[in-house]
Design a protein around this motif. Sequence first.
Motif, mmCIF file in Angstrom:
data_model
loop_
_atom_site.group_PDB
_atom_site.id
_atom_site.type_symbol
_atom_site.label_atom_id
_atom_site.label_comp_id
_atom_site.label_asym_id
_atom_site.label_seq_id
_atom_site.Cartn_x
_atom_site.Cartn_y
_atom_site.Cartn_z
ATOM 1 N N ARG A 51 65.416 66.462 49.542
ATOM 2 C CA ARG A 51 64.563 67.110 48.639
ATOM 3 C C ARG A 51 64.790 68.467 48.433
ATOM 4 O O ARG A 51 64.965 69.093 47.401
ATOM 5 C CB ARG A 51 63.023 67.011 49.032
ATOM 6 C CG ARG A 51 62.245 67.506 48.163
ATOM 7 C CD ARG A 51 60.508 67.519 48.865
ATOM 8 N NE ARG A 51 59.810 68.409 47.743
ATOM 9 C CZ ARG A 51 58.329 68.161 47.835
ATOM 10 N NH1 ARG A 51 57.808 67.718 48.971
ATOM 11 N NH2 ARG A 51 57.392 68.778 46.952
ATOM 12 N N ASP A 54 68.401 68.554 46.745
ATOM 13 C CA ASP A 54 68.316 68.443 45.184
ATOM 14 C C ASP A 54 67.621 69.836 44.558
ATOM 15 O O ASP A 54 68.133 70.029 43.587
ATOM 16 C CB ASP A 54 67.340 67.281 44.967
ATOM 17 C CG ASP A 54 68.077 65.902 45.154
ATOM 18 O OD1 ASP A 54 69.362 65.956 45.447
ATOM 19 O OD2 ASP A 54 67.445 64.956 45.105
ATOM 20 N N TYR A 55 66.720 70.325 45.061
ATOM 21 C CA TYR A 55 66.205 71.622 44.616
ATOM 22 C C TYR A 55 67.303 72.558 44.508
ATOM 23 O O TYR A 55 67.331 73.456 43.427
ATOM 24 C CB TYR A 55 64.993 71.856 45.207
ATOM 25 C CG TYR A 55 64.468 73.284 44.817
ATOM 26 C CD1 TYR A 55 63.637 73.285 43.675
ATOM 27 C CD2 TYR A 55 64.706 74.561 45.507
ATOM 28 C CE1 TYR A 55 63.126 74.359 43.002
ATOM 29 C CE2 TYR A 55 64.161 75.644 44.900
ATOM 30 C CZ TYR A 55 63.315 75.687 43.686
ATOM 31 O OH TYR A 55 62.912 76.985 43.319
#
Length: 282
Positions: A51, A54-55
């Motif tokens: 997460r 990806d950010y």
Amino acid sequence: MLLGDVLQRIIARRWIAGPDISDAMIRARALNGKGIIAIINYLGEELDNIRDVDYTVKVYKQLIRAVKSEHVKADITVKASQLGLRINNRVARRHYGELAKLCKKNRLFLWLDMEEYELVSRTIDLYLSAGRTSGRGICIQSYLRRSRNDLIKLAKCKAVIRLVKGAHAAANNPVYESRDAATENYYALMEYLFKNCNSFTIGTHDSEIINNAFKLNRKYKRDVTYAMLNGIRDQYAAGLAKHNKVAVYVPFGRRWFGYSYRRIKELNNMKLILTSIAKRGN
């Protein structure tokens, strides 16, 4: 006020552009006005969940588009752990390929920063996995004993190198533990670059090293860029830029602590640190 808040206000304000892409753009334009190119980095490292990775990649894509659309003269630099190298090689290669492709499309140069010893081999493999090295560069740290062999390997692949001293934790790893030894190795690696590479970056605030580079370049006539960190020797960088190619490493984001800690460790010169904090950047 907590000690961390004080450090953030004193150090992060001085060395880091700010929390957002817009802050990096403001700082980059100010540097461009002095003839200096920015090397922009989004703060954050040692990411170990998909997460966060990806950010981070999403932010880098926004940054690349902002640099292009706002006509800022800047390179992009990213850490392998930000691309997911701590998760697995496949994730990191996919994200690195995406950023390399987007930078190429927008005619921007993409650097791959180096991190702690345990990631060095995998970072080099990641860099080489993208194929032809044009439009991309990688950082080499002189405090590592292995760096000469790494440099020779990368030079054969026509890699573009940014040479720095380095300041990552290295307990029980093969490093030059003294500052003098790391500096001596820096000189040796720099001489190798002048003898064997056409284009590279010398990352240092040390005037003696830079003066030595001038002497070498009178002999070898290479395409050399001199790189420094934002907020450390801004006036010196501006003066240098009048007759040389100069770049300044501009970090932005909210994960400021790890970066600031390493800068203090790397500089290892309290006078230089205090001077950089006391003076306002222009």
